[in-house]
Design a protein around this motif. Structure first.
Motif, mmCIF file in Angstrom:
data_model
loop_
_atom_site.group_PDB
_atom_site.id
_atom_site.type_symbol
_atom_site.label_atom_id
_atom_site.label_comp_id
_atom_site.label_asym_id
_atom_site.label_seq_id
_atom_site.Cartn_x
_atom_site.Cartn_y
_atom_site.Cartn_z
ATOM 1 N N GLN A 185 0.837 -1.198 0.000
ATOM 2 C CA GLN A 185 0.000 0.000 0.000
ATOM 3 C C GLN A 185 0.873 1.250 0.000
ATOM 4 O OE1 GLN A 185 -2.327 0.110 3.582
ATOM 5 N NE2 GLN A 185 -0.588 -0.267 4.929
ATOM 6 N N PHE A 186 0.281 2.349 -0.425
ATOM 7 C CA PHE A 186 1.004 3.618 -0.503
ATOM 8 C C PHE A 186 0.036 4.735 -0.111
ATOM 9 C CE2 PHE A 186 2.751 7.347 -2.645
ATOM 10 C CZ PHE A 186 4.083 7.266 -2.252
ATOM 11 N N ILE A 187 0.281 5.357 1.034
ATOM 12 C CA ILE A 187 -0.580 6.424 1.543
ATOM 13 C C ILE A 187 0.077 7.768 1.230
ATOM 14 C CG2 ILE A 187 -1.704 7.370 3.583
ATOM 15 C CD1 ILE A 187 -1.543 4.572 4.820
ATOM 16 N N TRP A 188 -0.575 8.564 0.392
ATOM 17 C CA TRP A 188 0.032 9.805 -0.098
ATOM 18 C C TRP A 188 0.313 10.794 1.028
ATOM 19 C CZ3 TRP A 188 2.109 10.249 -4.703
ATOM 20 C CH2 TRP A 188 1.677 9.384 -5.728
ATOM 21 N N GLN A 189 -0.594 10.909 1.992
ATOM 22 C CA GLN A 189 -0.379 11.874 3.072
ATOM 23 C C GLN A 189 0.877 11.532 3.876
ATOM 24 O OE1 GLN A 189 -3.109 10.255 2.370
ATOM 25 N NE2 GLN A 189 -4.872 11.649 2.235
ATOM 26 N N GLN A 190 1.012 10.257 4.225
ATOM 27 C CA GLN A 190 2.196 9.831 4.964
ATOM 28 C C GLN A 190 3.456 9.980 4.114
ATOM 29 O OE1 GLN A 190 1.598 5.851 6.412
ATOM 30 N NE2 GLN A 190 -0.076 6.431 7.806
ATOM 31 N N ALA A 191 3.308 9.684 2.830
ATOM 32 C CA ALA A 191 4.462 9.807 1.938
ATOM 33 C C ALA A 191 4.928 11.255 1.832
ATOM 34 C CB ALA A 191 4.112 9.259 0.553
ATOM 35 N N ALA A 192 3.978 12.191 1.756
ATOM 36 C CA ALA A 192 4.343 13.608 1.652
ATOM 37 C C ALA A 192 5.065 14.080 2.915
ATOM 38 C CB ALA A 192 3.096 14.452 1.414
ATOM 39 N N LEU A 193 4.546 13.683 4.082
ATOM 40 C CA LEU A 193 5.206 14.060 5.329
ATOM 41 C C LEU A 193 6.585 13.420 5.450
ATOM 42 C CD1 LEU A 193 2.198 13.867 7.830
ATOM 43 C CD2 LEU A 193 3.281 15.932 6.894
ATOM 44 N N SER A 194 6.679 12.153 5.058
ATOM 45 C CA SER A 194 7.972 11.470 5.106
ATOM 46 C C SER A 194 8.966 12.114 4.162
ATOM 47 C CB SER A 194 7.790 9.985 4.748
ATOM 48 O OG SER A 194 6.943 9.341 5.668
ATOM 49 N N PHE A 195 8.465 12.530 2.989
ATOM 50 C CA PHE A 195 9.350 13.187 2.020
ATOM 51 C C PHE A 195 9.902 14.491 2.584
ATOM 52 C CE2 PHE A 195 9.878 16.303 -1.397
ATOM 53 C CZ PHE A 195 10.811 15.653 -2.191
ATOM 54 N N LEU A 196 9.031 15.289 3.193
ATOM 55 C CA LEU A 196 9.488 16.550 3.780
ATOM 56 C C LEU A 196 10.513 16.300 4.879
ATOM 57 C CD1 LEU A 196 6.157 18.602 3.990
ATOM 58 C CD2 LEU A 196 8.096 18.982 2.443
ATOM 59 N N TRP A 197 10.256 15.295 5.721
ATOM 60 C CA TRP A 197 11.195 15.007 6.796
ATOM 61 C C TRP A 197 12.532 14.513 6.246
ATOM 62 C CZ3 TRP A 197 13.242 15.997 11.061
ATOM 63 C CH2 TRP A 197 14.080 15.098 11.725
ATOM 64 N N MET A 198 12.490 13.693 5.211
ATOM 65 C CA MET A 198 13.735 13.188 4.629
ATOM 66 C C MET A 198 14.575 14.329 4.051
ATOM 67 S SD MET A 198 12.556 9.644 2.770
ATOM 68 C CE MET A 198 14.235 9.162 2.390
ATOM 69 N N VAL A 199 13.904 15.284 3.399
ATOM 70 C CA VAL A 199 14.632 16.405 2.788
ATOM 71 C C VAL A 199 15.129 17.377 3.856
ATOM 72 C CG1 VAL A 199 14.418 18.394 1.264
ATOM 73 C CG2 VAL A 199 13.408 16.196 0.598
ATOM 74 N N ILE A 200 14.205 17.854 4.705
ATOM 75 C CA ILE A 200 14.576 18.858 5.707
ATOM 76 C C ILE A 200 15.491 18.256 6.763
ATOM 77 C CG2 ILE A 200 13.674 20.403 7.491
ATOM 78 C CD1 ILE A 200 11.117 20.639 5.830
ATOM 79 N N GLY A 201 15.129 17.064 7.251
ATOM 80 C CA GLY A 201 15.959 16.424 8.259
ATOM 81 C C GLY A 201 17.325 16.048 7.740
#
Length: 527
Positions: A173-189
């Motif tokens: 499965q792929f949840i877009w909301q979680q993916a967007a938050l994870s993407f932001l954390w991966m980039v900013i973090g």
């Protein structure tokens, strides 16, 4: 161990010999290394090369990315940030999407998640291959800056796609909301942790009584530490290394002395050369085992080769199309930043070069080998061997087809003969040296005017700088003149640092002159 060590030493010797041969033939050494690895893999009795998938990223990526961030011109990255950003992120996403769509429809057994996984693996072009190929031909500075900047950032974007696709394959499965938050954390973090650790490392270098050897040893472990810390917090280790490397690169004159800068250049160049060589050899050495895996899964070799050729065509087409779209968007919205050319025909040929420089290599192989053998539930990872084989075909074809034809296209078709550099390199170098000489003279006149008059040693000292002549007798170099000499070298560094703020000045020329100043300072220590 007794059989593996001679094999590894033989690999390094082969890398050196093949690089010499490649330079003689004027072709990119990754091409010969892949072919050599492929030929050697058919020799019976040699040990199989196997790397733990969990360690492949950690072994190779941090030092390669760190070294690339030190050699790139941050000033040029800022100048061309729009097109670099579009190629590093938008083009990578578009390429991954194209591969996912085609793989889902034309490769049996592929889901959309597996398609994105394959797309994330093979979407980033390889900086080493591109650099090794373009060094034999002359291309515009703007183009080389775009290629270097893109290669530094596209690894991060492609590996983010790769990691999300892995999760989707494993969970179904792929949840877009979680993916967007994870993407932001991966980039900013990732970027934030890299900058924080880089600042700590810079302060440590400044405050600790390190000699050149100790300082260089620290730089060797710093990228690994940045990558490991970022991954522990589930953010992008690649972005951590890139951002941290760029931060430290712009401050190298502050926390590294001249001896450290001179010696680290050779150490890092040799270290990265060996790492790249080993990876390209592994690409060829891994093929027999990958083919065995295909046979074990009942996948015909002809089908696998056809899938690899199809995906390679999609990659090349997607990059060429993206290059022309990027140029068209720049022409419409930002025409002032377009590279100057003597004709529109020449300008519109530039995307062809950018599109044809999509050779794949180190990162794609590392990502493919990092696919786990089994899922968390113990089931074999779906289509792993086919993904590995397609990745190998893509790397091989792009290196052979694009790598061998790119110099021909540039030379024979004269793609970039009409491009106008903002200022010829020789003129820039001459103006810089003249300005540097005048700066030194004025510094001496303003600060030591009273000591210059009537003092033969100081007059000779000034004359040496005015005429740029090598003195045959160093007896005039007293402790007083040596202190002044060191002060002059430091003021030259300050002058060059300010000069580098001029967007028209090529930063490579500035760095070459700074390297000469470092050599001059080291020469003083043995007088």
């Amino acid at each position: 161990m007794h059989t593996l060590l001679p094999f590894l030493l033989a690999m390094i010797a082969a890398i050196v010999l093949l690089n010499m041969w490649a330079n003689k033939l004027k072709i990119a050494y990754p091409v010969l290394l892949v072919i050599a690895g492929l030929l050697v893999s058919f020799i019976s009795g040699l040990p199989r090369v196997r790397i733990n998938p969990d360690l492949i990223f950690f072994i190779f990526l941090p030092p390669l990315l760190f070294e690339a961030s030190w050699t790139i011109s941050f000033k040029e990255m800022k100048k061309w940030w729009r097109i670099i950003g579009s190629f590093a992120f938008l083009v990578v996403f578009f390429t991954a999407l194209s591969v996912a769509v085609v793989a889902t429809h034309f490769i049996p057994g592929f889901t959309i998640a597996l398609g994105f996984l394959l797309g994330g693996i093979i979407s980033p072009p390889d900086a080493v291959s591109t650099g090794a190929i373009t060094k034999f031909v002359k291309i515009p500075k703007s183009t080389s800056a775009i290629l270097e900047g893109e290669s530094l950032l596209n690894d991060a974007s492609s590996l983010i796609i790769f990691q999300f696709a892995l999760v989707a394959v494993a969970t179904g499965q792929f949840i877009w909301q979680q993916a967007a938050l994870s993407f932001l954390w991966m980039v900013i973090g990732g970027a934030g942790s890299g900058l924080l650790l880089a600042w700590i490392f810079v302060e440590a270098h400044k405050r600790l009584p390190l000699d050149a050897q100790s300082a260089i040893a620290l730089t060797l472990i710093e990228p690994y530490f940045m990558y490991w810390v970022a991954e522990q917090f589930h953010c992008s280790g690649v972005l951590a290394v890139v951002s941290g490397g760029l931060f430290m690169s712009t401050r190298r004159l502050i926390f590294l002395n001249s001896a450290s800068r001179i010696q680290s250049f050779s150490v890092w160049e040799s270290f990265v050369f060996i790492l790249n060589g080993i990876v390209f050899l592994i690409i060829g050495l891994e093929l027999p085992e990958i083919v065995e895996g295909l046979h074990a899964k009942g996948i015909p070799l002809r089908t696998a080769i056809g899938s690899g050729v199809l995906v390679t065509g999609v990659l090349i087409a997607a990059r060429v199309i993206s290059s022309y779209v990027a140029l068209l968007a720049t022409f419409i919205f930002r025409p002032g930043v377009l590279p100057r050319a003597r004709s529109n025909r020449r300008r519109w040929l530039m995307p062809l070069l950018l599109g044809w420089t999509g050779m794949r290599g180190v990162v794609s192989l590392a990502a493919a080998l990092a696919i786990p053998i089994t899922l968390d539930n113990g089931i074999a990872f779906p289509q792993r061997n086919l993904i590995l084989f397609v990745t190998f075909v893509v790397i091989l074809l792009t290196l052979l087809v694009q790598g061998l034809t790119l110099p021909y296209l540039i030379k024979r078709l004269r793609l970039f003969d009409g491009f106008i550099e903002e200022e010829p390199e020789e003129l820039t170098r001459r103006n810089m040296k003249q300005g540097l000489k005048q700066h030194v003279y004025q510094f001496l006149k303003n600060k030591y005017e009273s000591e210059l008059n009537g003092y033969a040693g100081m007059e000779k000292f000034l004359k040496q700088w005015e005429e740029r002549a090598k003195a045959t007798d160093d007896s005039w170099m007293t402790e007083k003149t040596k202190v002044i000499f060191v002060e002059l070298l430091e003021t030259q560094r300050q002058y060059l640092t300010e000069l580098n703020k001029d967007p028209k000045i090529d930063e490579d020329i500035i760095r070459q002159q700074l390297y000469q100043i470092d050599l001059e300072e080291e020469r003083l220590k043995i007088i």
